[in-house]
Structure formats: structure tokens, C-alpha cells
Design a protein around this motif. Structure first.
Motif, mmCIF file in Angstrom:
data_model
loop_
_atom_site.group_PDB
_atom_site.id
_atom_site.type_symbol
_atom_site.label_atom_id
_atom_site.label_comp_id
_atom_site.label_asym_id
_atom_site.label_seq_id
_atom_site.Cartn_x
_atom_site.Cartn_y
_atom_site.Cartn_z
ATOM 1 N N GLN A 107 0.975 -1.311 -0.002
ATOM 2 C CA GLN A 107 -0.010 0.030 0.024
ATOM 3 C C GLN A 107 0.693 1.369 0.060
ATOM 4 O O GLN A 107 0.624 2.318 -0.793
ATOM 5 C CB GLN A 107 -0.919 0.127 1.226
ATOM 6 C CG GLN A 107 -1.664 1.014 1.308
ATOM 7 C CD GLN A 107 -2.802 1.282 2.448
ATOM 8 O OE1 GLN A 107 -3.667 0.460 2.428
ATOM 9 N NE2 GLN A 107 -2.677 1.963 3.537
ATOM 10 N N TRP A 108 1.838 1.157 0.746
ATOM 11 C CA TRP A 108 2.776 2.302 0.881
ATOM 12 C C TRP A 108 3.530 2.538 -0.506
ATOM 13 O O TRP A 108 3.709 3.704 -0.945
ATOM 14 C CB TRP A 108 3.755 2.180 2.136
ATOM 15 C CG TRP A 108 4.998 2.899 2.073
ATOM 16 C CD1 TRP A 108 6.257 2.627 2.143
ATOM 17 C CD2 TRP A 108 5.165 4.249 2.000
ATOM 18 N NE1 TRP A 108 6.990 3.615 2.116
ATOM 19 C CE2 TRP A 108 6.573 4.515 2.184
ATOM 20 C CE3 TRP A 108 4.243 5.451 1.860
ATOM 21 C CZ2 TRP A 108 7.159 5.945 2.088
ATOM 22 C CZ3 TRP A 108 4.743 6.711 1.813
ATOM 23 C CH2 TRP A 108 6.237 7.016 1.903
ATOM 24 N N VAL A 109 3.959 1.400 -1.066
ATOM 25 C CA VAL A 109 4.782 1.911 -2.311
ATOM 26 C C VAL A 109 3.925 2.267 -3.420
ATOM 27 O O VAL A 109 4.321 3.289 -4.249
ATOM 28 C CB VAL A 109 5.304 0.520 -2.651
ATOM 29 C CG1 VAL A 109 6.011 0.566 -3.981
ATOM 30 C CG2 VAL A 109 6.679 0.273 -1.915
ATOM 31 N N VAL A 110 2.577 1.807 -3.464
ATOM 32 C CA VAL A 110 1.827 2.340 -4.559
ATOM 33 C C VAL A 110 1.473 3.679 -4.485
ATOM 34 O O VAL A 110 1.279 4.661 -5.288
ATOM 35 C CB VAL A 110 0.596 1.296 -4.602
ATOM 36 C CG1 VAL A 110 -0.340 1.995 -5.398
ATOM 37 C CG2 VAL A 110 0.939 0.040 -5.032
ATOM 38 N N VAL A 111 1.490 4.019 -2.865
ATOM 39 C CA VAL A 111 0.896 5.447 -2.778
ATOM 40 C C VAL A 111 1.780 6.442 -2.919
ATOM 41 O O VAL A 111 1.818 7.467 -3.520
ATOM 42 C CB VAL A 111 0.179 5.526 -1.222
ATOM 43 C CG1 VAL A 111 -0.183 6.954 -0.904
ATOM 44 C CG2 VAL A 111 -1.068 4.710 -1.284
ATOM 45 N N TRP A 112 3.067 5.774 -2.507
ATOM 46 C CA TRP A 112 4.407 6.631 -2.765
ATOM 47 C C TRP A 112 4.442 6.956 -4.335
ATOM 48 O O TRP A 112 4.697 7.959 -4.764
ATOM 49 C CB TRP A 112 5.554 5.700 -2.170
ATOM 50 C CG TRP A 112 6.727 6.685 -2.199
ATOM 51 C CD1 TRP A 112 7.184 7.589 -1.039
ATOM 52 C CD2 TRP A 112 7.683 6.444 -3.254
ATOM 53 N NE1 TRP A 112 8.433 8.042 -1.486
ATOM 54 C CE2 TRP A 112 8.760 7.585 -2.812
ATOM 55 C CE3 TRP A 112 7.986 6.147 -4.506
ATOM 56 C CZ2 TRP A 112 9.861 7.773 -3.911
ATOM 57 C CZ3 TRP A 112 8.886 6.250 -5.289
ATOM 58 C CH2 TRP A 112 9.944 7.206 -4.893
ATOM 59 N N GLY A 113 4.325 5.777 -5.236
ATOM 60 C CA GLY A 113 4.398 5.808 -6.366
ATOM 61 C C GLY A 113 3.524 6.820 -7.084
ATOM 62 O O GLY A 113 3.813 7.604 -7.808
ATOM 63 N N GLY A 114 2.320 6.823 -6.821
ATOM 64 C CA GLY A 114 1.159 7.639 -7.329
ATOM 65 C C GLY A 114 1.243 9.106 -6.892
ATOM 66 O O GLY A 114 1.194 9.826 -7.692
ATOM 67 N N ASP A 115 1.644 9.359 -5.470
ATOM 68 C CA ASP A 115 1.884 10.768 -4.789
ATOM 69 C C ASP A 115 0.795 11.546 -5.104
ATOM 70 O O ASP A 115 1.196 12.707 -5.496
ATOM 71 C CB ASP A 115 3.180 11.112 -5.582
ATOM 72 C CG ASP A 115 3.741 12.214 -4.430
ATOM 73 O OD1 ASP A 115 3.547 12.283 -3.639
ATOM 74 O OD2 ASP A 115 4.624 12.951 -5.119
ATOM 75 N N LEU A 116 -0.524 11.095 -5.002
ATOM 76 C CA LEU A 116 -1.687 12.088 -5.348
ATOM 77 C C LEU A 116 -1.952 12.524 -4.210
ATOM 78 O O LEU A 116 -2.000 11.843 -2.897
ATOM 79 C CB LEU A 116 -2.864 11.081 -5.842
ATOM 80 C CG LEU A 116 -2.552 10.359 -7.106
ATOM 81 C CD1 LEU A 116 -3.603 9.352 -7.374
ATOM 82 C CD2 LEU A 116 -2.634 11.468 -8.324
#
Lengths: 371, 175, 452
Positions: free
Chosen positions: A248-257
């Protein structure tokens, strides 16, 4: 009732009195603190239910040993559900979307008010609670016998797991995710479900190890002590949780929305950062410890590992749920202390009582059991 | 032509275990058993020391992960610092993922090469292959080897003991 | 873990002895007399290998424009083939590694070909990202090699992680597979009559002699490799899914993708295990070694993985709505009702509909029907990957730039070519190496007291 149980009961009563005081002073702060405490208390029976049903499907000797503590945890589900009632009465104090002025909400949140509204929320909660109560009734009834054949109950448990997965997901979205209605994460419910399993299993090991010398108990697979088998299961569950949370953290970090990363921003700002470090430290400690065969085979080692994992689960829920509801300085934590004391006292008193009297777990079957 | 040892052939796993235990009780130390599949009981009877290979695997994993993380860190912080998409130069979340893969790779290589090195493989010429009876062609034969280097070894006596312990056949193995 | 209960079939059927087990498995390789339909099937696969070679040559000569991809949907079958193949590989590792860790006895006779399946599937999967590059001959730019531009790979890009993950996965699978093969290669070395065969298996066996000292270390390390392979499998397919989620394209940016992709991988992987195992046990009459129990368990695991996949579908659809974002909602509506709707509904009816038949024991134990279901799931999972790849970009943030892609003959040429190559490799493997682990079946027979 033993003296320890009486002690816990009176501590719980005292805590409830302080909570009542808190409600009269600042109902919003008190309910917020109460919510994070009760979500922890509820996570244990829900996790225990998951493990019992999975074990009912797969079988395996590890499950026979932890069955008793897990059943006791499951039996506490009604208490946890009842403890949600104070929050249910004043949802508007806790959930931003339930507040009076929906005009202040941002546009994307407006879009989902069809889902996030009081009547529908209550209906969903009632359905979830009903599913869990029925599942508890079935699971406690069928895992009674020391070794029951899986063949007969296999389909029942499979269907139960499907319903359980759906209800836990709905519950996690409603009661945790919607505290910040602009944040969405499709993996969130899985994180919550796996966290519940970690917590319940850690507590089960703790109870088992506290009472008996589990490291020399037979019952593991061939050539392996039971304690090691259980510890390996715990390691598996813990790794699953770490994996899901990291993803979850990596995906949110990657999207950075903005709407997503704010969830993490709030939880790593100010004092919450220390809590985050504690959360990470506890899980690193549990993971590293669970790799050591010496620790897994020693009694104290196992007790410590389970305790660390359980503490990690507690911090996890607190870190996920509490920050958006928290207002004021560290002194405002007295609300939380009161909630932990009240809820924890009651919970532990009943838990220990049922642990000592396993026949009371399936109270509706007592006559059958005696006759 | 020197003698390497005596090779006794047994029909089944139980016979081999019984014989190994018997020879052990008679004081033999330099012996080895050969079987088509692993037999847990032999480890205790032959007093095989616990392998330290798990530590090699752990070291390999840590080395792989640390090396790759260091390489990435060097490339983004020292050798070619460049702002990509406003991300911090030291973007640990993605770097951890690559380091994890490298750690698994390092650990697997350490384990695989470690077990070959510890077992002394590849080794295409070994005295036991000189034994006529030594073959896995028919699947299940179980062998016990007593080396001549064993202090208790006496040619006739040892052969007699092996036969009495149920060996189907006892063969001299040349070095 | 699960004890064999009264009415579930045994892992091993009948009574055996050691010469019989090693002889039967070994003679498939050494006897050299394979049934005629084996070679007929191999010939068909070989034609598909030629098709693959032709298609790849054409692709490189003409460029990626030969595929059906078109702006704005520039990810097409190359990516969905990649995800599909790598997923198929995962079930092999799961069977051989996870079931070893869980001490499931039923892995013994199917782990070898499951691992081989992993290797060949990864080999196929590895082709596609490179073919997709447009200038495949520059693929080594993904490696941190010193070069004249003085630049480094972009470490923050999931495509670079992909490279690391696939390379690691292929290598570790190969090591694990080879290590499991060593004792069996020694058996073949001793059984072989002809000099070339003796040399071939002798060199590969590395002089394995089955010493108790060797076995002790071997078992510890084999178990550790299995313990390493398990998180590796999960990480590999998670990284594959991050290729999508790191983009903020509607339908791509979803946190559930990693576990959902892993579950999809297991579903399609077990479907492929059944697709290979059912004909294998029939053609080589090893029905007593690969029993109904194996088939039944694989089918049950398919159901379990399939339920997680269904949860993923549900979660994606719900959160697309719950996000409140107009683009996410539109994308999901267009996926179900737009130009790709037929594919979407076929996918749902296969992966969520047909799969449910496996709840019934009678269907799980009916081999022709189970085979048909497995093939259907393979198709369904390919469509799922294709849907995920194409629907997001086709309904992006700029409605005026919406568009679709088509499928050209080249897309199918490469897909079917790769399927043929995969099966050709499987055939060669069955011909050259023991497809069933001799030493583990012997050990199992011994433990279960099924030795004559």
C-alpha cells in the motif's frame, strides 16, 4: 470468579466511570478514543474467526493446539459488538461525512454520500454483525469436538470465509477507511484482515505459552516442536501483513496523489512519527526474532515473540485509526487511557473467565455437553 | 594397490540403519552410508555435525542486498545526482525492492554454491565408484562403507561383523 | 497438513518397490520408446516454434507497429502475454517450495514438472518485455553497466525492478530445480547403457553419490532455497503489478493489485499444471504416482485462488465508484459496457462462473471435464490480463484522445508461437530428464509403507 478476574472487572468498571466523565466533558474526544480501543478489541475475535475457519478447511495439527484460546476469543465477539453502541449513537461526532454540514466536504466525498450515509451505514453494520454472530455460533458449535472431520464442514467453512471476507471488508471500509473519506485504498481491507489474524494468533500463542510449557508439548509436525510450528505460522501471518502494508505504501508513494499521500503525511507528522517508528521497530524485532530457532524453541522466547507481535498489532490499529480523530496535545491521551482501562478490564475479565471454564463458551449447548 | 574400505550392501533402509548403529556401537568412527533418498536417522547414528550453511545463506543474502543498495545509493547520491519527477534522490521505498531481490539472489547462490563446496562436489572420481556393487541403477540399494583408515578396522573381523549385521554382500573398495 | 481422510484418494496408489519406481520413471527418459502421439504433438509444437521465430523476426524487422497497438493504448499483448506467462510460472514454485515448507506429501510426484513448467514459463515471459521495447537490442540498458553516456538505470522505475525480479526469479528457479535434480541424475547416470547418455547424465550429476553427510547438508539447503523461493514468488508478481500501479492511469493505480495479481498468477498457474498433468498421467500411465488426489488438490487451490481474484474484481469495481473520481468511474463503466465489454464479460463468466463448477467433487474428479475447465481458466486469465492492460489507457484523462487498439496477426503469431515453444520445451524436458522425482517418490513410498 477468581481474584484476578475480579481485579480486572473492577478496573474495567473504574475505567468506564472515567469514560463517562470524559463523555460529559468532551464527547467527541472521548468517543474517538473509545473507537480506536474498541476496534482493537473487535479485531481479535474477528481474526480468531478467520483462523478457526481456515483451519477447519485445511486441517493440521497446529490448529488443534491453539483452538481453545481462539474459541474463547471468538466468544467475546458479542461483547465487542455491544461496545460499539456508544459510537453508533453519535456517529456524527466521529465520522466527518456524518456531520451536519456536508457542504464543507470536498467534491469527491460528495460523490460517495450515496454510500456513506447514516441509514445505509447502520444497515451495513447490522448485516455484518448478523453475519459474524451466525458464524460465531456455527464455528463455536462445530469446533467443539477435539478432532472433527473436515469433510463434513468443509463447504460450510468455505462459504463462511467468503461471507466473512466480505463483511470484514465492508466493516474496514466503513469504520476505518471512511474516517478520512477522501482517502481510498483497495488493499486496505486486506491489510485489516491480515492484521486481525496476526493479533489473534499472537494472543493465542501467548495464552497457550503462559499456561503450559508449549515448547515441549507434542503436537507439532514430525521432528518439530509445537512451539516452533506455531511460531512459524505467526511468522507467515506477520510477513503477509508486512507485505500488504508495504505494498500500500509503495503504491501510494509511487502515485503521489494528494488525497492518498495525505493519509501517510498525517501519520508521520509530529508525535505520530514516534509511533510510526515504534510500529516499525516492533515488527522488525518480531520478524528477526521469529527467524531464530533458539528463541522459537524456548519458552520465554516464544512468550516474548508473541507479546511483541501483539503489541505491534495494537500499535498498528492505533496508528491507522487514531490520528485523524486526535485533537489537542499529548495530555488528551487520557481519554485513550480511560478507554483502554474500561474496555481492557471488562474484556480481560471475561476472557480469563471463559478460558478457565471452556464449557461456558458454547452456553447454548451446555445441557448437551453435560448430558 | 591400496584399499579404501569395505562396502556392505543392504536390501532396505531398516537394515542399513541397524547395521550403521551396530558398527557404531562396536566403536567404528570412519564410516559413511549411501542411500538413494535422505534418511533422517543416519544423522544421529553417524554423529553428523550440524551444518553451518544457514549462516552462509544469511550472509549471502545480506551481502547481496547491501551491495546493491550501496550501488544504487552511490549512483543517485554521488555519481549522477539528478532530480526525477521531484522524488528525493535517496528514494528508499523503490530501492528497498531492488535490494530485496538482490538479497534473495545472493542467498540462493550462497546456499547452492555452499552446499556444493561443503560436499566437495563436483567430484567425478571417488573411491566408492570403484565398487562393483555401488549403483543406483536398480533404485533401492543401501550401502555402508567402513574406511580402512578407521582405527578399529581389521579386514577379516570387520567383514565378519558386517555380514552378521545382515549385509547382502561385502565388497572391498580400492582407493 | 491435511490428513488423508477416509474418502479422499491416496497420494500414492498401490504397492511399489524401488527398482520398479526408478525403472518406470527412468525408462521414460532412457528407454527412448515414446508413444507415436508424443512425437506428433511435438511436431505440432515445433511448427509453432517456427511461427514464433518468424513472428519475432518480422517484429524486429518492421517494428512494434506490426502489432495491434496504437495511440493511446501502447501497451498491448506483449505486456499481457508477459503477465500471463510469469503468472503460470508461479504455480510451479508454489507447488515445489510452499508445499515443501508445509510438508505436504502430495507434492512429491508433481514438483519436478511443476518446476520445469516454471522455468519454461519464465523463459517465455522474459521474451515479451524485451520484444516490447521497440529496439530490443538495447535491452542491456536496463543493467547498471558502465557506458559512454555515463548514465545509470532509473532505479525508481518499476520496469527496472521488473528486470531485477525476473532475472532473480529465473536464476533461483534454475538453481532450485537443478538441486532437486541432482540425486535423480545420479540414478540416470547409473542406469544409462550408452556411452553418450552416461557422459551426459554423469557430468550433470556432478558425481553425486548419496552420502549421508551430503544428504544432511543437501536437505537443509534445499529447504532454505524453498523458504527463499516463497517470498520471491510473491515479490515477483507484485513487482509485475507495480508496473501498472505506479502509473496514475485510471484502472492502473490501485493498491490491491499486488496481492490480486499474485492470486491471479496462482489461479492460471494451477490451471496450467492441470493442463499438463492430465494428459501426462494418461499418456505415460503414471496414474498411480500422480493420483486423483493431486488433481483434486490442485482444483481446490484453483478455487481458493479464484475466490481471491473475484474479490479483486469486486474491490476494483467498488473502489472505482467509491473513489468519487469521474475518470475512475468512467473507466470502470467503459470496461463493462464499452468497446472491450464482450471480452470483459467472457472473462467474468470464465474466471468467476465456470470456476465455480470446481466446488463439486464429482466434477473435480472427472478428468476430461477438469481438463476443459483448466483450459477455460487459462483463456480467461489471458483475457483478464489483456483487459487490465488495454482498458485503462483507452479511457484516459483526456476524453478527446480516447481510442482503442486492435489485434493484428502478429499479436496472435507471437502468443501462439510462445505457447507452442513452451510445450515443445516441456516435451523435450520429458524426453531428457525425469519428469517425476524418483528419490522423493521412493522416500514417500517408504514412509507410507507402500514398499513390497
Amino acid at each position: 470468579m477468581s481474584r484476578v478476574e475480579q481485579g480486572f472487572l473492577s478496573a474495567g468498571a473504574l475505567g468506564l466511570v472515567v469514560c463517562g466523565l470524559g463523555v460529559s466533558l468532551d464527547a467527541k474526544a472521548m468517543l474517538s478514543a473509545w473507537l480506536s480501543a474498541i476496534l482493537f478489541a473487535l479485531s481479535l475475535p474477528l481474526g480468531a474467526l478467520t483462523i478457526l475457519m481456515v483451519h477447519g478447511l485445511t486441517g493440521g495439527r497446529w490448529g488443534e493446539a491453539v483452538r481453545q484460546p481462539l474459541r474463547t476469543m471468538t466468544a467475546l465477539l458479542p461483547l465487542a459488538l455491544v461496545s460499539l453502541v456508544p459510537v453508533l449513537i453519535r456517529l456524527d461526532l466521529v465520522f466527518p461525512w456524518a456531520g451536519a454540514d456536508t457542504a464543507k466536504l470536498q467534491e469527491t466525498v460528495h460523490e460517495k454520500l450515496v454510500y456513506l450515509n447514516l441509514p445505509f451505514f447502520l444497515l451495513r453494520f447490522a448485516v455484518c454483525a448478523a453475519i459474524w454472530l451466525v458464524l460465531t455460533w456455527i464455528v463455536l458449535g462445530t469446533t467443539d469436538a477435539p478432532a472433527n472431520s473436515n469433510e463434513r464442514n468443509g463447504k460450510k467453512f468455505a462459504l463462511g470465509l467468503v461471507l466473512h471476507a466480505l463483511s470484514v471488508s465492508v466493516f474496514a471500509i466503513d469504520w476505518m477507511l471512511s474516517l478520512e473519506p477522501e482517502f481510498t485504498s483497495t488493499i486496505y481491507a486486506l491489510c485489516e484482515a491480515s492484521a486481525e489474524v496476526v493479533g489473534a494468533f499472537a494472543l493465542a500463542i501467548l495464552v497457550l505459552a503462559a499456561r503450559r510449557a508449549v515448547e515441549v508439548m507434542p503436537g507439532g509436525e514430525e521432528d518439530v516442536a509445537l512451539s516452533e510450528d506455531l511460531a512459524n505460522m505467526l511468522l507467515g501471518f506477520l510477513l503477509t501483513w508486512i507485505y500488504l502494508m508495504f505494498m500500500q505504501w509503495v503504491v501510494v508513494w509511487g502515485g503521489d496523489l494528494p488525497d492518498e499521500i495525505r493519509w501517510y503525511g498525517m501519520r508521520s507528522a509530529g508525535g505520530w512519527l514516534y509511533l510510526l517508528w515504534l510500529l516499525i521497530a516492533l515488527h522488525v524485532a518480531a520478524f528477526a526474532g521469529l527467524l531464530s530457532r533458539r528463541l522459537k524453541r524456548s519458552h520465554r522466547g516464544l512468550v516474548w515473540l508473541a507479546a511483541v507481535a501483539l503489541a505491534g498489532h495494537f500499535i498498528d490499529i492505533f496508528w491507522r485509526v487514531r490520528p485523524p480523530l486526535f485533537a489537542g496535545g499529548p495530555l488528551a491521551l487520557w481519554h485513550d487511557a480511560a478507554a483502554w482501562m474500561g474496555l481492557g478490564g471488562l474484556w480481560l475479565a471475561l476472557f480469563l473467565f471463559l478460558l478457565r471454564r471452556p464449557d461456558r463458551v458454547v452456553w447454548w449447548k451446555r445441557e448437551v455437553a453435560h448430558g | 594397490m591400496s584399499l579404501y574400505g569395505l562396502m556392505a550392501v543392504f536390501a532396505g533402509p531398516e537394515a542399513l540403519i541397524a547395521a550403521a548403529r551396530g558398527m557404531r556401537e562396536r566403536g567404528y568412527r570412519r564410516m559413511d552410508a549411501f542411500s538413494p533418498f535422505p534418511m533422517k536417522d543416519l544423522e544421529g547414528i553417524l554423529e553428523i555435525p550440524k551444518t553451518r550453511l544457514p549462516w552462509a545463506v544469511l550472509a549471502g543474502g545480506i551481502a547481496g542486498a547491501a551491495l546493491v543498495y550501496a550501488l544504487i545509493w552511490y549512483s543517485v547520491e554521488v555519481d549522477y545526482p539528478i532530480n526525477v519527477g521531484g522524488r528525493p534522490l535517496h528514494s528508499w521505498p523503490p530501492f528497498v525492492i531492488i535490494a530485496f531481490e538482490a538479497g534473495i539472489l545472493g542467498a540462493a547462490f550462497a546456499g547452492f554454491l555452499g552446499v556444493l563446496a561443503a560436499n566437495g562436489l563436483p567430484r567425478y572420481h571417488h573411491p566408492v565408484f570403484n565398487a562393483e556393487s555401488f549403483s543406483y541403477a536398480r533404485g533401492g540399494k543401501f550401502y555402508l562403507l567402513i574406511e580402512t583408515a578407521d582405527p578399529k578396522y581389521r579386514k577379516g573381523v570387520t567383514r565378519g561383523q558386517l555380514t552378521r549385521l545382515g549385509a547382502e554382500m561385502v565388497e572391498e573398495v580400492e582407493a | 497438513m491435511a490428513e488423508a481422510s477416509a474418502n479422499s484418494p491416496a497420494v500414492l496408489r498401490g504397492r511399489h518397490d524401488f527398482p520398479e519406481i526408478s525403472g518406470r520413471i527412468g525408462s521414460i527418459v532412457l528407454g527412448g520408446r515414446l508413444p507415436r502421439h508424443f512425437w506428433t504433438a511435438f511436431l505440432l509444437c515445433f511448427l509453432l516454434v517456427l511461427l514464433l521465430l518468424y513472428s519475432i523476426t518480422y517484429l524486429i524487422a518492421v517494428g512494434v507497429g506490426g502489432l495491434g497497438i496504437n495511440m493511446p493504448v501502447v501497451w498491448g499483448t506483449m505486456i499481457s502475454n508477459f503477465v500471463w506467462w510469469i503468472g503460470i510460472g508461479h504455480a510451479g514454485t508454489l507447488i515445489s517450495a510452499v508445499l515443501l515448507l508445509l510438508r505436504q506429501p502430495w507434492r512429491a510426484s508433481i514438483n519436478r514438472f511443476a518446476e520445469a513448467m516454471t522455468l519454461f514459463a519464465v523463459a517465455m515471459a522474459g521474451l515479451f518485455p524485451i520484444l516490447h521495447l521497440g529496439r530490443p537490442w538495447f535491452f542491456y540498458w536496463l543493467l547498471p553497466l558502465p557506458n559512454v553516456h555515463m548514465h545509470w538505470p532509473q532505479w525508481r522505475s518499476p520496469l527496472v525492478w521488473d528486470f531485477a525480479a525476473i532475472a532473480t526469479y529465473a536464476t533461483v528457479s534454475l538453481l532450485f530445480w537443478y538441486m532437486g535434480l541432482l540425486p535423480d541424475l545420479a540414478v540416470l547416470r547409473d542406469r544409462a547403457r550408452s556411452r553418450p547418455a552416461q557422459l551426459f547424465y554423469g557430468i550433470l550429476a556432478l558425481g553425486w553419490r548419496g552420502s549421508a553427510y551430503h544428504w544432511a547438508r543437501y536437505q537443509v539447503v534445499y529447504f532454505l532455497l524453498a523458504a527463499l523461493a516463497t517470498p520471491l514468488v510473491v515479490s515477483v508478481h507484485s513487482i509485475v503489478s507495480l508496473d501498472f500501479t505506479f502509473a496514475i492511469t485510471p484502472g492502473y493505480h490501485s493498491t490491491i493489485f499486488p496481492p490480486y495479481f499474485v492470486a491471479g498468477a496462482l489461479l492460471s498457474g494451477f490451471a496450467m499444471v492441470l493442463t499438463i498433468a492430465i494428459p501426462l498421467r494418461w499418456a505415460f500411465s503414471v496414474k498411480d504416482l500422480i493420483t486423483l488426489r493431486h488433481m483434486d488438490n490442485a482444483a481446490k487451490l484453483m478455487i481458493a485462488a479464484g475466490m481471491v481474484v473475484a474479490y479483486g474484481y469486486l474491490s476494483e469495481a467498488f473502489f472505482a465508484w467509491y473513489s468519487g473520481e469521474p475518470y475512475e468511474r468512467t473507466m470502470m463503466a467503459q470496461r463493462a459496457l464499452g468497446p472491450y465489454a464482450p471480452l470483459f464479460w467472457i472473462m467474468l463468466s470464465l474466471n468467476c462462473g465456470v470456476l465455480q463448477l470446481l466446488w463439486f467433487r464429482r466434477i473435480r474428479r472427472n478428468m476430461p471435464l477438469l481438463f476443459a475447465i483448466a483450459v477455460a481458466i487459462n483463456v480467461g486469465m489471458w483475457i483478464e490480463r489483456y483487459i487490465i492492460v488495454v482498458t485503462g489507457p483507452s479511457r484516459d484523462y483526456l476524453p478527446s484522445a480516447w481510442g482503442e487498439q486492435s489485434l493484428a496477426w502478429l499479436d496472435f503469431g507471437i502468443l501462439f508461437g510462445s505457447i507452442g515453444t513452451f510445450f515443445a520445451l516441456v516435451f523435450l524436458f520429458i524426453r531428457i530428464l525425469p519428469a517425476i522425482t524418483i528419490f522423493e517418490v521412493e522416500e514417500l513410498a517408504e514412509e507410507e509403507g507402500k514398499i513390497r
